[in-house]
Write an enzyme that holds these catalytic residues in place. Structure first.
Site, mmCIF file in Angstrom:
data_model
loop_
_atom_site.group_PDB
_atom_site.id
_atom_site.type_symbol
_atom_site.label_atom_id
_atom_site.label_comp_id
_atom_site.label_asym_id
_atom_site.label_seq_id
_atom_site.Cartn_x
_atom_site.Cartn_y
_atom_site.Cartn_z
ATOM 1 C CG ASP A 1 -9.627 4.217 0.339
ATOM 2 O OD1 ASP A 1 -9.127 4.752 1.306
ATOM 3 O OD2 ASP A 1 -8.955 3.498 -0.445
ATOM 4 C CG ASP B 1 -1.782 1.163 1.301
ATOM 5 O OD1 ASP B 1 -1.748 2.086 0.505
ATOM 6 O OD2 ASP B 1 -2.390 1.428 2.562
ATOM 7 C CE LYS C 1 -1.846 6.657 -3.393
ATOM 8 N NZ LYS C 1 -2.518 5.950 -2.354
ATOM 9 C CD GLU D 1 -4.722 3.475 -2.561
ATOM 10 O OE1 GLU D 1 -5.679 4.195 -2.458
ATOM 11 O OE2 GLU D 1 -3.860 3.475 -2.962
#
Lengths: 613, 229
Positions: free
Chosen positions: A202, A12, A77, A180
């Site tokens: 999420d 992750d 990210k 994800e």
């Protein structure tokens, strides 16, 4: 038993924290770092020195973020697969410098600038990935090559490619990119095997996804997905930062909107946000120098007022996902919360209201994605045979047509893999190449969509205008990554497709970075470690030398002479030896041999002190 | 492993309409093939010629009337055998074939699950006219659309939500009515004469207009929610 050489780890790669896990027949397990079994979160933070060499990673880098705002890199990210032009707003919130990469020609590739060095986001993410790879290798005691890496479901092709590039640069074979929320559903579904429709909400540090899945007999079928790649906990923090800056400016006429201070405010705001998840209010105190102190109490109500527009954006996305799956909230059997930002009470409350049920919170929202990624690794390695993920493409794919319109070839929420074929021709006699601008997005005009790059079809046999029929196949694979192939129908020739990514790296650049970074980063880290060890050793030696000078007469001669000799030898060793382990070992032994001297020195100082008063 | 031409040369074949061949028996384990692209006995994959129609590909009868749940079941069942994740450890060419076959199956399922696309596909199989050949719409449609569009514009200018709601309902029921008329035409498309097939195409072309009107009368969910960064 699983043969570790065949293992596929799950990673992750998060905005805030990253984790690595693996799965065996018993299920998924997190792999801990050097700090013990609970040390599973690796903060996605990299600390550089002023010359652009890697000093620290993870927790240590995060700890120094406030003192080193320009050289501490976080939230990478949010930069993945982006061009500079798109990041002007983002860059305002970052304490480090973001600018165009000097070596990528006409393409608009963003880079983080440290000193004279420029790092692309994949290179930076690769540093985090390499650390996780090494954690896994230490755990298994042998090399780990293959990994499943997760991305937000809403990541477009460029962002997915960038993530895969990061893996390659880190020396990993990225066997699969998994969404994800889908990975989270996999971890959730392990615990309950009955048929159900599940919504995965999420909300991470920088991205938001809502995915709706149908779980049945081990098949995890994504019905629809929606979200926002620029919405997360970071944005919650920013509302607080902006509030403090504004109030301080009004009250003290001090402008705190500078990188160094923003970094301090960022850390503070994050802490306040977390406290407000458990408490109704939190005190805020910021020293402004010269005795000026900004003080206030922030209540949860105030905080919720600030973040309501952001939370409502996630709720709107939930509505769009339901509509795309032709579902209503009543069809949802369970809502699973993923991502650290779902700890915020307002988020939980609104999600419960919208879906008419309390969300499922038994899973750790920060770990569930890595556990799911590990499960997907086990599925791919053949360890788990009875499970399968069926995902969809989050965005429509199309091409720019005459007049700047977006002509849709593959709609959003289409099951992957999927493909579309389109025939192109030439406009001029003897034309041997055709350029196609490939787009992703839901808007009508090409300029409002995201250009993935220009595809240059060449090798078309020269023919009169309009005669060649070039059949181009756009295939989105199970990773959500686009593959383009082309064939001229009349001659049967396979036209070559040259892709110039709008914001990404070329294959050659990735290969070069993979070669260089492995060597350099190792050297950088090793060099820094050595410098740290030498500095510590010299510090200890200086301390011992001073004591020896002042209190050496308290020792018997043989001991004094032996210490003096050791000291001289270690001084020389500190210059010549490059092995940190040897230096550390010698330093510890030397420090033990000076214990008696230190005790005598302390006793003597106390006597001197009492004699003086 | 027998991929590509070798498997086709040795298998038993089913003749399709255009005389192309589809294997019906697995060359590896000799089991009967329920689907032309995979042996559910030994997981051997077969490249399927482009000429194989979507109904044959999914092992369904070539009909308009179709059980969506059954199709969904077929699609999940097939995925267990042909999804590329099932071939992660296989050679590159096998993985590529699994990806391509999965894409074809997913495309076929998307077309057949949508009643309008399914009817259009059946019409194409029956010999058309295709959407490219016949662009017309039923006689009264354009006038009707024009009137409705004006009413939508006016209601929007007045911010008259109730009127917009009413228009949406009207358009929705008109759309449903058109779809109801499409069903029998599509069911009989294969045996229908040119006149009926043309009528089917006109009605299919009309669906786009109804869909556009529905979109126009519905507030754009994307406009405020996804500002460009």
């Amino acid at each position: 038993m699983t043969d570790p050489s065949d293992i596929i780890v799950g990673i992750d790669l998060g905005t805030t924290n990253s984790l690595v896990a693996y799965a065996d027949e018993a299920g998924p397990h997190l792999i801990a770092g050097p700090g013990g079994p609970d040390d599973v979160l690796l903060p996605s933070v990299i600390g550089f020195d002023d010359q652009g060499r890697v000093r620290t990673l993870g927790r240590e880098a995060r700890a120094h973020a406030v003192e080193r705002p320009l050289t501490t890199v976080y939230s990478v990210k949010r930069l993945m697969g982006k061009g500079c032009a798109e990041l002007t707003d983002e860059a305002r919130h970052l304490s480090y410098r973001v600018g165009p990469h000097p070596a990528t020609g006409e393409r608009d590739v963003a880079a983080v600038l440290i000193g004279a060095q420029a790092f692309t986001p994949p290179e930076l993410s690769a540093l985090i990935l390499r650390e996780l790879k090494e954690r896994a290798e230490r755990h298994f005691g042998r090399p780990v090559q293959r990994a499943v890496i997760t991305v937000p479901a809403q990541f477009d092709d460029a962002q997915r490619q960038a993530t895969r590039d990061a893996g390659v640069i880190a020396g990993l074979d990225v066997v699969r990119i998994v969404n994800e929320p889908t990975a989270a559903a996999l971890a959730y579904g392990l615990q309950r095997r009955e048929r159900a429709t599940v919504a995965v909400y999420d909300l991470g540090g920088g991205t938001f996804d809502i995915s709706i899945l149908r779980l049945e007999g081990g098949v995890f079928e994504v019905k629809a997905t929606n979200g926002d790649t620029h919405l997360g906990g970071d944005d919650f923090d920013r509302t607080l930062i902006d509030l403090f800056i504004q109030e301080i400016r009004a009250e003290f006429d001090v402008d705190l909107n500078v990188p160094t201070i923003r970094q301090q405010l960022r850390t503070l705001s994050e802490q306040i946000k977390m406290r407000l998840s458990d408490q109704e209010s939190a005190p805020v105190e910021i020293a402004l120098g010269r005795g000026r102190v900004y003080r206030r109490t922030l209540t949860r109500d105030e905080f919720e007022g600030l973040i309501t527009p952001l939370v409502e954006r996630t709720i709107a996305a939930c509505g769009r996902a339901l509509a795309a799956g032709r579902l209503t909230p009543a069809d949802i059997d369970q809502v699973v919360l993923v991502g650290g930002s779902t700890r915020v009470p307002l988020v939980r409350r609104r999600v419960a209201e919208v879906f008419g049920r309390s969300p499922y919170t038994a899973l750790n929202p920060e770990q569930v994605v890595a556990l799911g990624a590990a499960m997907q690794g086990a599925i791919l390695a053949g360890v788990q045979q009875d499970m399968l993920l069926l995902d969809v493409t989050p965005l429509s794919l199309g091409i720019e047509t005459l007049g700047g319109a977006m002509s849709k070839l593959i709609p959003a929420n289409m099951r992957v893999p999927c493909q579309a074929t389109e025939t192109f021709t030439t406009f001029q006699d003897g034309q041997v190449n055709v350029r196609i601008n490939v787009l992703q997005g839901e808007r009508e005009l090409a300029k409002d969509c995201r250009s993935l790059g220009v595809f240059d079809l060449s090798g078309i046999p020269p023919m009169p205008a309009g005669i060649p029929k070039i059949e181009v196949t756009f295939l989105i694979d199970q990773n959500g990554i686009l593959n383009v192939s082309a064939r001229e129908q009349r001659s049967g020739k396979i036209a070559s497709v040259q892709i110039v990514p709008s914001h990404g790296l070329t294959r050659d650049e990735v290969r070069r970075m993979a070669r260089e970074s492995v060597q350099f980063a190792r050297q950088d880290m090793a060099a820094h470690h050595l410098i740290d060890v030498r500095t510590t050793l010299q510090f200890d030696l200086n301390k011992a030398e001073q004591m020896l000078r002042r209190f050496g007469h308290l020792l018997e001669t043989p001991e004094r002479e032996r210490l003096a000799a050791d000291l001289a030898e270690l001084r020389a060793l500190a210059e010549t030896c490059a092995d940190p382990a040897v230096l550390n070992g010698r330093r510890e032994r030397f420090n033990q041999s000076t214990v008696r001297l230190a005790e005598l020195a302390v006793a003597a100082s106390l006597r001197e002190d009492s004699a003086a008063t | 492993m027998g991929f590509g031409r070798t498997s086709q040369a040795a298998g038993e074949f089913l003749m399709t309409d255009d005389a192309r061949t589809v294997p019906t028996r697995c060359t590896e384990c000799e089991a009967h093939l329920d689907f032309p692209m995979v042996c559910t006995g030994c997981r051997q994959l077969y490249p399927v010629p482009e000429s194989v129609d979507y109904f044959t590909l999914l092992g369904l009868d070539r009909r308009y009337d179709l059980d969506e749940e059954q199709l969904h079941g077929v699609c999940l069942g097939l995925a267990r055998y042909i999804h590329p994740d099932r071939f992660a450890e296989a050679p590159e060419e096998v993985r590529r074939l699994a990806t391509r076959l999965s894409a074809e199956v997913n495309n076929a399922v998307a077309v057949l699950l949508d009643p309008v696309r399914r009817a259009s596909y059946l019409l194409d199989l029956a010999g058309g006219p295709t959407a490219g050949q016949e662009r017309g719409v039923p006689g009264e449609l354009l006038r009707e659309v024009l009137v409705l569009r004006e009413q939508i514009t006016e209601a929007k200018e007045r911010h008259d939500e109730a009127e917009l709601e009413r228009l949406r309902a009207t358009i929705g029921s008109q759309r449903e009515e058109n779809l109801r008329r499409i069903a029998p035409l599509a069911e009989g498309a294969c045996a229908a004469d040119a006149g009926h097939r043309r009528e089917l195409r006109l009605r299919l072309n009309a669906m786009k207009y109804w869909d556009n009107l529905l979109a126009e009368s519905t507030p754009d969910p994307l406009a405020p929610a996804t500002p460009k960064p």
